[in-house]
Design an enzyme around this catalytic site. Structure first.
Site, PDB file in Angstrom:
ATOM      1  N   ASP A  73      10.895  -4.895  -0.596  1.00 30.59           N
ATOM      2  CA  ASP A  73       9.932  -3.738  -0.734  1.00 30.59           C
ATOM      3  C   ASP A  73       9.009  -3.561   0.189  1.00 30.59           C
ATOM      4  O   ASP A  73       8.955  -4.297   1.212  1.00 30.59           O
ATOM      5  CB  ASP A  73       9.040  -4.602  -2.089  1.00 30.59           C
ATOM      6  CG  ASP A  73       7.968  -3.461  -2.606  1.00 30.59           C
ATOM      7  OD1 ASP A  73       8.096  -2.433  -2.792  1.00 30.59           O
ATOM      8  OD2 ASP A  73       6.813  -4.276  -2.492  1.00 30.59           O
ATOM      9  N   ASP A 131       5.277  -2.029   0.668  1.00 27.72           N
ATOM     10  CA  ASP A 131       3.793  -2.492   0.684  1.00 27.72           C
ATOM     11  C   ASP A 131       3.678  -3.822  -0.015  1.00 27.72           C
ATOM     12  O   ASP A 131       4.062  -3.976  -1.151  1.00 27.72           O
ATOM     13  CB  ASP A 131       3.040  -1.399  -0.239  1.00 27.72           C
ATOM     14  CG  ASP A 131       2.798  -0.274   0.273  1.00 27.72           C
ATOM     15  OD1 ASP A 131       2.345   0.158   1.308  1.00 27.72           O
ATOM     16  OD2 ASP A 131       3.891   0.655   0.058  1.00 27.72           O
ATOM     17  N   ASP A 155       7.173  -8.121  -4.365  1.00 27.50           N
ATOM     18  CA  ASP A 155       5.769  -8.960  -4.723  1.00 27.50           C
ATOM     19  C   ASP A 155       5.346  -8.264  -6.029  1.00 27.50           C
ATOM     20  O   ASP A 155       4.270  -8.439  -6.565  1.00 27.50           O
ATOM     21  CB  ASP A 155       4.839  -8.766  -3.797  1.00 27.50           C
ATOM     22  CG  ASP A 155       4.233  -7.386  -3.589  1.00 27.50           C
ATOM     23  OD1 ASP A 155       5.215  -6.310  -3.867  1.00 27.50           O
ATOM     24  OD2 ASP A 155       2.926  -6.860  -3.312  1.00 27.50           O
TER      25      ASP A 155
END
Length: 229
Positions: free
Chosen positions: A7, A9, A167
């Site tokens: 991922d 960001d 995250d």
């Protein structure tokens, strides 16, 4: 395992400082109470709408006024996309280790392509990234597995031989739905409503920092542990 997908960001790149700067600037310009930096950080993975909502909680997200504020936020971000942004500490040697052992790495993100490409260019990662999948490339975004399948197809590697690191619960769900090996980056921008029960995300592994992630990835792709720096 033959490849690693991230991922963007909160997993590969620490972008929060620039989002915090812009949101707080918008608060000051509007004469509103300045939103706490830690609160903004928890909303980064939820996207621009969630961050702008912190400034204008009274507006509905489909209100034309809210949409105008959201566009202003995106314009400000796009104009100065990497003022305080960089890879998470320890990520440069991790990527270098993968590259030196011919393990391709790429990105599957819900961040718009224009912003994603600008960010990679600013950090000199464009040529190093083997694949970039953004919302514009698919009909269904994460947590649907479609973007994961597209990345695997581009890499010409079976999904079951790919690791996905994220995250947010949708990252882990997308990876699991595609039968990839999933790693929860607990050092990232964990959403408030999900951060107290990480086991419920059902990731294959949880790491608390990039150093730990480096070690886990090395083991999974067959790199000797002494390569970690």
């Amino acid at each position: 395992m033959q490849a690693v997908l991230f991922d963007l960001d909160g997993t590969l790149i620490d972008t929060a400082a620039d989002f915090i700067r812009i949101i707080q600037e918008m608060c000051r310009a509007e004469g509103r109470a300045v939103v706490d930096a830690d609160l903004i950080r928890t909303q980064v993975s939820e996207g621009a709408r969630a961050m702008v909502k912190l400034v204008y909680p009274e507006l509905e997200v489909d209100d034309p006024i809210f949409l105008a504020h959201r566009q202003r936020f995106l314009d400000l971000y796009g104009a100065d996309i990497a003022v305080d942004t960089d890879l998470f500490t320890g990520m440069y040697p991790l990527l270098a280790d993968l590259e030196s052992h011919h393990i391709p790495w790429g990105i599957v993100t819900n961040k718009p392509r224009g912003l994603s490409e600008a960010l990679l260019k600013a950090l000199d990662l464009t040529e190093r990234c083997a694949v970039l999948v953004c919302p514009e490339d698919v009909k269904q975004t994460k947590p649907d597995p479609e973007p994961m399948y597209l990345a695997a197809k581009h890499l010409k590697i079976d999904e079951k031989q790919i690791i996905y690191v994220g995250d947010h619960p949708r990252d882990i769900d997308a990876g699991r739905n595609a039968k990839m090996y999933t790693i929860l980056a607990a050092y990232g921008y964990l959403p408030l409503q999900h951060k107290d029960n990480l086991a419920a995300w059902q990731a294959d592994h949880i790491v608390s920092n990039v150093s730990e992630l480096h070690q886990v990835l090395n083991k999974l792709v067959g790199i000797k542990q002494h390569s970690v720096t």
